[in-house]
Design a protein around this motif. Structure first.
Motif, PDB file in Angstrom:
ATOM      1  N   CYS A 180       0.820  -1.214   0.000  1.00 38.51           N
ATOM      2  CA  CYS A 180       0.000   0.000   0.000  1.00 38.51           C
ATOM      3  C   CYS A 180       0.858   1.271   0.000  1.00 38.51           C
ATOM      4  O   CYS A 180       0.512   2.257  -0.658  1.00 38.51           O
ATOM      5  CB  CYS A 180      -0.930   0.022   1.204  1.00 38.51           C
ATOM      6  SG  CYS A 180      -2.343  -1.084   1.031  1.00 38.51           S
ATOM      7  N   SER A 181       1.961   1.249   0.745  1.00 39.12           N
ATOM      8  CA  SER A 181       2.808   2.439   0.817  1.00 39.12           C
ATOM      9  C   SER A 181       3.422   2.760  -0.541  1.00 39.12           C
ATOM     10  O   SER A 181       3.550   3.931  -0.915  1.00 39.12           O
ATOM     11  CB  SER A 181       3.910   2.241   1.863  1.00 39.12           C
ATOM     12  OG  SER A 181       4.743   1.142   1.523  1.00 39.12           O
ATOM     13  N   ALA A 182       3.797   1.708  -1.296  1.00 36.69           N
ATOM     14  CA  ALA A 182       4.348   1.935  -2.635  1.00 36.69           C
ATOM     15  C   ALA A 182       3.287   2.534  -3.555  1.00 36.69           C
ATOM     16  O   ALA A 182       3.548   3.470  -4.310  1.00 36.69           O
ATOM     17  CB  ALA A 182       4.872   0.619  -3.213  1.00 36.69           C
ATOM     18  N   HIS A 183       2.066   1.981  -3.475  1.00 35.83           N
ATOM     19  CA  HIS A 183       0.967   2.516  -4.287  1.00 35.83           C
ATOM     20  C   HIS A 183       0.690   3.968  -3.922  1.00 35.83           C
ATOM     21  O   HIS A 183       0.526   4.828  -4.795  1.00 35.83           O
ATOM     22  CB  HIS A 183      -0.302   1.691  -4.073  1.00 35.83           C
ATOM     23  CG  HIS A 183      -0.207   0.309  -4.625  1.00 35.83           C
ATOM     24  ND1 HIS A 183      -1.259  -0.585  -4.592  1.00 35.83           N
ATOM     25  CD2 HIS A 183       0.814  -0.352  -5.233  1.00 35.83           C
ATOM     26  CE1 HIS A 183      -0.884  -1.716  -5.155  1.00 35.83           C
ATOM     27  NE2 HIS A 183       0.367  -1.606  -5.541  1.00 35.83           N
ATOM     28  N   LEU A 184       0.620   4.243  -2.623  1.00 40.85           N
ATOM     29  CA  LEU A 184       0.292   5.590  -2.155  1.00 40.85           C
ATOM     30  C   LEU A 184       1.361   6.606  -2.527  1.00 40.85           C
ATOM     31  O   LEU A 184       1.056   7.772  -2.786  1.00 40.85           O
ATOM     32  CB  LEU A 184       0.075   5.582  -0.640  1.00 40.85           C
ATOM     33  CG  LEU A 184      -1.244   4.959  -0.168  1.00 40.85           C
ATOM     34  CD1 LEU A 184      -1.276   4.840   1.349  1.00 40.85           C
ATOM     35  CD2 LEU A 184      -2.430   5.792  -0.648  1.00 40.85           C
ATOM     36  N   LEU A 185       2.629   6.158  -2.566  1.00 41.37           N
ATOM     37  CA  LEU A 185       3.706   7.059  -2.961  1.00 41.37           C
ATOM     38  C   LEU A 185       3.498   7.554  -4.395  1.00 41.37           C
ATOM     39  O   LEU A 185       3.630   8.752  -4.684  1.00 41.37           O
ATOM     40  CB  LEU A 185       5.058   6.355  -2.845  1.00 41.37           C
ATOM     41  CG  LEU A 185       6.281   7.157  -3.308  1.00 41.37           C
ATOM     42  CD1 LEU A 185       6.451   8.411  -2.466  1.00 41.37           C
ATOM     43  CD2 LEU A 185       7.539   6.297  -3.264  1.00 41.37           C
ATOM     44  N   VAL A 186       3.141   6.624  -5.293  1.00 40.78           N
ATOM     45  CA  VAL A 186       2.879   6.996  -6.681  1.00 40.78           C
ATOM     46  C   VAL A 186       1.674   7.929  -6.767  1.00 40.78           C
ATOM     47  O   VAL A 186       1.681   8.922  -7.501  1.00 40.78           O
ATOM     48  CB  VAL A 186       2.654   5.734  -7.538  1.00 40.78           C
ATOM     49  CG1 VAL A 186       2.234   6.119  -8.948  1.00 40.78           C
ATOM     50  CG2 VAL A 186       3.909   4.885  -7.594  1.00 40.78           C
ATOM     51  N   VAL A 187       0.624   7.607  -5.994  1.00 41.83           N
ATOM     52  CA  VAL A 187      -0.588   8.431  -5.994  1.00 41.83           C
ATOM     53  C   VAL A 187      -0.273   9.854  -5.517  1.00 41.83           C
ATOM     54  O   VAL A 187      -0.735  10.842  -6.101  1.00 41.83           O
ATOM     55  CB  VAL A 187      -1.681   7.788  -5.116  1.00 41.83           C
ATOM     56  CG1 VAL A 187      -2.835   8.764  -4.875  1.00 41.83           C
ATOM     57  CG2 VAL A 187      -2.199   6.517  -5.769  1.00 41.83           C
ATOM     58  N   VAL A 188       0.522   9.967  -4.457  1.00 42.49           N
ATOM     59  CA  VAL A 188       0.875  11.284  -3.909  1.00 42.49           C
ATOM     60  C   VAL A 188       1.662  12.096  -4.932  1.00 42.49           C
ATOM     61  O   VAL A 188       1.385  13.291  -5.157  1.00 42.49           O
ATOM     62  CB  VAL A 188       1.683  11.127  -2.605  1.00 42.49           C
ATOM     63  CG1 VAL A 188       2.323  12.456  -2.195  1.00 42.49           C
ATOM     64  CG2 VAL A 188       0.784  10.619  -1.482  1.00 42.49           C
ATOM     65  N   ILE A 189       2.658  11.477  -5.575  1.00 42.17           N
ATOM     66  CA  ILE A 189       3.461  12.189  -6.580  1.00 42.17           C
ATOM     67  C   ILE A 189       2.589  12.630  -7.745  1.00 42.17           C
ATOM     68  O   ILE A 189       2.663  13.775  -8.205  1.00 42.17           O
ATOM     69  CB  ILE A 189       4.619  11.298  -7.081  1.00 42.17           C
ATOM     70  CG1 ILE A 189       5.615  11.019  -5.955  1.00 42.17           C
ATOM     71  CG2 ILE A 189       5.335  11.967  -8.253  1.00 42.17           C
ATOM     72  CD1 ILE A 189       6.695  10.023  -6.334  1.00 42.17           C
ATOM     73  N   LEU A 190       1.734  11.725  -8.211  1.00 40.29           N
ATOM     74  CA  LEU A 190       0.899  12.024  -9.371  1.00 40.29           C
ATOM     75  C   LEU A 190      -0.072  13.166  -9.086  1.00 40.29           C
ATOM     76  O   LEU A 190      -0.116  14.164  -9.818  1.00 40.29           O
ATOM     77  CB  LEU A 190       0.126  10.765  -9.781  1.00 40.29           C
ATOM     78  CG  LEU A 190      -0.873  10.926 -10.926  1.00 40.29           C
ATOM     79  CD1 LEU A 190      -0.164  11.310 -12.212  1.00 40.29           C
ATOM     80  CD2 LEU A 190      -1.664   9.635 -11.127  1.00 40.29           C
ATOM     81  N   TYR A 191      -0.839  13.038  -8.008  1.00 41.65           N
ATOM     82  CA  TYR A 191      -1.872  14.033  -7.737  1.00 41.65           C
ATOM     83  C   TYR A 191      -1.280  15.368  -7.275  1.00 41.65           C
ATOM     84  O   TYR A 191      -1.773  16.433  -7.667  1.00 41.65           O
ATOM     85  CB  TYR A 191      -2.857  13.500  -6.693  1.00 41.65           C
ATOM     86  CG  TYR A 191      -3.916  12.604  -7.287  1.00 41.65           C
ATOM     87  CD1 TYR A 191      -5.054  13.146  -7.870  1.00 41.65           C
ATOM     88  CD2 TYR A 191      -3.782  11.221  -7.267  1.00 41.65           C
ATOM     89  CE1 TYR A 191      -6.030  12.331  -8.423  1.00 41.65           C
ATOM     90  CE2 TYR A 191      -4.750  10.394  -7.817  1.00 41.65           C
ATOM     91  CZ  TYR A 191      -5.871  10.957  -8.392  1.00 41.65           C
ATOM     92  OH  TYR A 191      -6.833  10.144  -8.944  1.00 41.65           O
ATOM     93  N   SER A 192      -0.253  15.323  -6.442  1.00 41.06           N
ATOM     94  CA  SER A 192       0.324  16.584  -5.955  1.00 41.06           C
ATOM     95  C   SER A 192       0.929  17.386  -7.099  1.00 41.06           C
ATOM     96  O   SER A 192       0.762  18.617  -7.167  1.00 41.06           O
ATOM     97  CB  SER A 192       1.380  16.306  -4.882  1.00 41.06           C
ATOM     98  OG  SER A 192       2.443  15.513  -5.396  1.00 41.06           O
ATOM     99  N   SER A 193       1.620  16.721  -8.025  1.00 39.24           N
ATOM    100  CA  SER A 193       2.220  17.437  -9.153  1.00 39.24           C
ATOM    101  C   SER A 193       1.147  18.008 -10.080  1.00 39.24           C
ATOM    102  O   SER A 193       1.261  19.155 -10.543  1.00 39.24           O
ATOM    103  CB  SER A 193       3.160  16.508  -9.931  1.00 39.24           C
ATOM    104  OG  SER A 193       2.477  15.366 -10.408  1.00 39.24           O
ATOM    105  N   CYS A 194       0.094  17.244 -10.351  1.00 42.65           N
ATOM    106  CA  CYS A 194      -0.960  17.728 -11.254  1.00 42.65           C
ATOM    107  C   CYS A 194      -1.794  18.832 -10.602  1.00 42.65           C
ATOM    108  O   CYS A 194      -2.173  19.805 -11.272  1.00 42.65           O
ATOM    109  CB  CYS A 194      -1.863  16.570 -11.678  1.00 42.65           C
ATOM    110  SG  CYS A 194      -1.098  15.454 -12.863  1.00 42.65           S
ATOM    111  N   ILE A 195      -2.093  18.698  -9.309  1.00 45.09           N
ATOM    112  CA  ILE A 195      -2.851  19.741  -8.619  1.00 45.09           C
ATOM    113  C   ILE A 195      -2.038  21.031  -8.562  1.00 45.09           C
ATOM    114  O   ILE A 195      -2.556  22.126  -8.790  1.00 45.09           O
ATOM    115  CB  ILE A 195      -3.256  19.268  -7.212  1.00 45.09           C
ATOM    116  CG1 ILE A 195      -4.345  18.189  -7.324  1.00 45.09           C
ATOM    117  CG2 ILE A 195      -3.756  20.434  -6.360  1.00 45.09           C
ATOM    118  CD1 ILE A 195      -4.693  17.523  -6.011  1.00 45.09           C
TER     119      ILE A 195
END
Length: 313
Positions: free
Chosen positions: A239-254
């Protein structure tokens, strides 16, 4: 509007004007591109040939891998071409086609992220009902809804950008054709269109982010109740690996598209764009799929069969 358009091509500045820096960048970018496409092609191929991977999770991963291949091929080869040849011009049709594909495929990827997080929520939090609810028909409908929703929300305002008149200047301070840059280059007032694009981007980003956060929140809550410490550590590692990708993706796009007071594309914005255009697509196949034990076994068996065929031939 067509009579007002005098620009016949755009000049894409890219990241830097340093020749030696562009050579190094092109080498790194080529490696990343090949790794991204190869990783996603492996996922698609294994899902098609291995019966053990005929489950909803791998069905969604296969579709997500196809999306990532398309998204990467829309941006990276054109960027590589400009770095290697130092030809920075792009025709109006080429720029508009890239713009449409980037935003349509990008929106579809965010919708797929939400669907995959919901699938993991169902598998972990409701394992007994998972097979009944997430049947083949439901999975197909979810994937189809991702494509349709992305088209309906993102494509109409993007098409309105394509129909704008451009009278000059024609310099795009980016490494691909982006909406905010083109809006600034248009020779008419684009205030209403900017609001439409901001609204559609907000719906896609924050809507899918909400589904993802709620799903992973429920998953983490369920993992915390697991009696086995080993099971909790293994689940948290995934889950932590998945969440890391999610955080990078959404934070950069937002940061790139939803922050207030944007005044054109700055150099730091282009670095942020590299995160969701180049870095995240590289991470996704290896974190979401190729770290998975079933996927590793399927890859190992496929390599074994290929080596046997090569020996006998």
């Amino acid at each position: 509007m067509k009579n007002q358009t005098t620009v016949v091509e755009f000049i894409i500045l890219g990241l830097s004007n340093n020749h030696h820096g562009n050579i190094i960048m092109s080498a790194v970018l080529l490696d990343v591109f090949l790794l991204t496409v190869t990783g996603n092609l492996i996922i698609v191929t294994l899902h098609l040939v291995d019966h053990r991977l005929q489950t909803p999770m791998y069905f969604f991963l296969r579709n997500f891998a196809v999306l990532e291949i398309c998204f990467t091929c829309v941006i990276t080869p054109r960027f590589l071409y400009s770095l290697l040849t130092e030809r920075k011009s792009i025709s109006l049709p080429g720029c508009f086609l890239q713009l449409l594909l980037v935003f349509f495929l990008g929106a579809s990827m965010f919708c797929h992220e939400a669907v995959m997080s919901f699938d993991r929520y169902m598998a972990i939090c409701h394992p007994l009902r998972y097979g009944t609810i997430m049947n083949g028909r439901v999975c197909f409908q979810l994937v189809l809804s991702c494509w349709v929703m992305s088209f309906l929300i993102v494509v109409p305002p993007t098409l309105m950008v394509v129909l704008l008149p451009f009278c000059g200047p024609n310099v795009i301070n980016h490494f691909y054709c982006d909406t905010d840059v083109l809006l600034q280059l248009s020779c008419v007032d684009t205030g209403h269109l900017e609001v439409m694009i901001f609204f559609s981007t907000t719906v896609i980003l924050l809507g899918t982010l909400t589904v993802t956060i709620v799903s992973y929140g429920c998953i983490i809550s369920t993992i915390m109740r697991l009696p086995s410490t080993t099971g909790r550590k293994k689940a948290f590692s995934t889950c932590s690996a998945h969440l890391l990708v999610v955080v990078i993706l959404y934070s950069s796009c937002i940061f790139r598209y939803l922050r207030p007071g944007q005044q054109g594309v700055q150099d730091f914005d282009k670095v942020v764009s590299l995160l969701y255009c180049v870095v995240v697509p590289l991470f996704n196949p290896y974190i979401y799929a190729l770290r998975n034990e079933q996927m590793k076994e399927a890859l190992k068996d496929a390599c074994g069969r290929i080596s046997k065929c090569l020996r006998f031939s």
